[in-house]
Design a protein around this motif. Structure first.
Motif, mmCIF file in Angstrom:
data_model
loop_
_atom_site.group_PDB
_atom_site.id
_atom_site.type_symbol
_atom_site.label_atom_id
_atom_site.label_comp_id
_atom_site.label_asym_id
_atom_site.label_seq_id
_atom_site.Cartn_x
_atom_site.Cartn_y
_atom_site.Cartn_z
ATOM 1 N N UNK A 102 28.873 21.071 58.864
ATOM 2 C CA UNK A 102 28.791 22.134 58.397
ATOM 3 C C UNK A 102 30.033 22.515 57.624
ATOM 4 N N UNK A 103 30.158 23.064 56.304
ATOM 5 C CA UNK A 103 31.177 24.002 56.372
ATOM 6 C C UNK A 103 30.764 24.618 54.718
ATOM 7 N N UNK A 104 30.960 25.910 54.865
ATOM 8 C CA UNK A 104 30.330 26.810 53.415
ATOM 9 C C UNK A 104 31.132 27.674 52.760
ATOM 10 N N UNK A 105 31.175 27.596 51.664
ATOM 11 C CA UNK A 105 31.931 28.590 51.014
ATOM 12 C C UNK A 105 31.331 28.781 49.487
ATOM 13 N N UNK A 106 32.062 29.367 48.886
ATOM 14 C CA UNK A 106 32.168 30.497 47.705
ATOM 15 C C UNK A 106 33.028 30.498 47.071
ATOM 16 N N UNK A 107 32.884 29.006 45.716
ATOM 17 C CA UNK A 107 34.152 29.233 44.959
ATOM 18 C C UNK A 107 33.935 30.369 43.899
ATOM 19 N N UNK A 109 37.416 33.037 42.162
ATOM 20 C CA UNK A 109 38.417 33.381 40.765
ATOM 21 C C UNK A 109 40.006 33.097 41.658
ATOM 22 N N UNK A 110 40.934 33.006 41.270
ATOM 23 C CA UNK A 110 42.377 33.397 41.821
ATOM 24 C C UNK A 110 42.468 33.792 43.113
ATOM 25 N N UNK A 111 41.804 35.506 42.136
ATOM 26 C CA UNK A 111 41.818 36.225 42.931
ATOM 27 C C UNK A 111 41.702 37.364 43.675
ATOM 28 N N UNK A 112 40.774 36.263 44.351
ATOM 29 C CA UNK A 112 39.663 36.817 45.348
ATOM 30 C C UNK A 112 39.659 35.629 46.479
ATOM 31 N N UNK A 113 40.424 34.559 46.015
ATOM 32 C CA UNK A 113 40.480 33.051 47.534
ATOM 33 C C UNK A 113 40.959 34.086 48.612
ATOM 34 N N UNK A 114 39.757 33.445 49.847
ATOM 35 C CA UNK A 114 40.033 33.569 50.925
ATOM 36 C C UNK A 114 39.422 33.577 52.154
ATOM 37 N N UNK A 115 40.402 32.108 52.281
ATOM 38 C CA UNK A 115 39.715 31.208 53.424
ATOM 39 C C UNK A 115 38.861 31.554 54.635
ATOM 40 N N UNK A 117 37.128 34.543 55.485
ATOM 41 C CA UNK A 117 35.999 34.783 54.450
ATOM 42 C C UNK A 117 35.069 33.334 53.475
ATOM 43 N N UNK A 118 35.695 32.322 53.881
ATOM 44 C CA UNK A 118 34.975 31.164 52.846
ATOM 45 C C UNK A 118 35.240 31.308 51.750
ATOM 46 N N UNK A 119 36.043 31.184 50.834
ATOM 47 C CA UNK A 119 35.569 31.758 49.641
ATOM 48 C C UNK A 119 37.792 31.483 48.911
ATOM 49 N N UNK A 120 36.920 30.005 48.347
ATOM 50 C CA UNK A 120 37.925 29.008 47.963
ATOM 51 C C UNK A 120 38.214 29.214 46.859
ATOM 52 N N UNK A 121 38.815 28.866 45.922
ATOM 53 C CA UNK A 121 39.569 29.028 43.926
ATOM 54 C C UNK A 121 38.593 27.721 43.790
#
Length: 162
Positions: A102-107, A109-115, A117-121
């Protein structure tokens, strides 16, 4: 006058992160200016490595400040709704069709994307495919290396408990 298409959506946390970075750079600016002045006082600047390095460091800091201030100028903070639909700011847990992990991500904005840290744009191939879907939906992701499927297991306002 700018219209809504000229703005970049960002989460409130992403906006605060940029504000914090600006504050840290502004606090560091006097030190960089003093280092440049000290290096300049050492004489001939044409062969002064310390002067060149200090000038480059200050220029980099000023450039980063301009960039971050533009990010804030064109940012529009988006607060996710309580709906069960994937949107900016929501957390998703998913399973890739070819993998049982299982993978967890937060959607975000482009300025804050950080794979890391689990943050995808929201404009990444995975983000685009997930937007507007709900838990238990299986979506097809169109990536540059081909398509693949993921199943959305959860959609929420907060990261799932580990």
């Amino acid at each position: 006058m700018a219209n809504s298409r000229d703005f970049n959506p960002i989460t409130a946390a992403g906006y605060r992160h940029i504000e914090d970075e600006i504050a840290a750079l502004q606090a560091d600016r006097p030190t960089k200016i003093a280092a440049l002045a000290e290096a300049r006082a050492h004489g001939d600047v044409s062969e002064n490595a310390d002067y060149s390095a200090a000038k480059r460091d200050l220029r980099h800091l000023e450039s980063r400040l301009r960039f971050l201030n533009k990010q804030l100028q064109y940012a529009r903070v988006v607060t996710p709704s309580s709906s069960p639909v994937v949107e900016l700011g929501k957390w998703v847990t998913l399973r890739f069709a070819d993998d049982e992990e299982l993978e967890t991500y937060q959607l975000v904005g482009t300025a804050e994307a950080d794979l890391d840290a689990g943050k995808i744009t929201r404009i990444s191939p995975l983000g685009k495919a997930l937007m507007g879907h709900r838990a238990n939906d299986t979506v097809t992701v169109q990536s540059p290396n081909g398509s693949y499927q993921v199943t959305l297991l959860t959609v929420g306002l907060n990261p799932p408990e580990q």
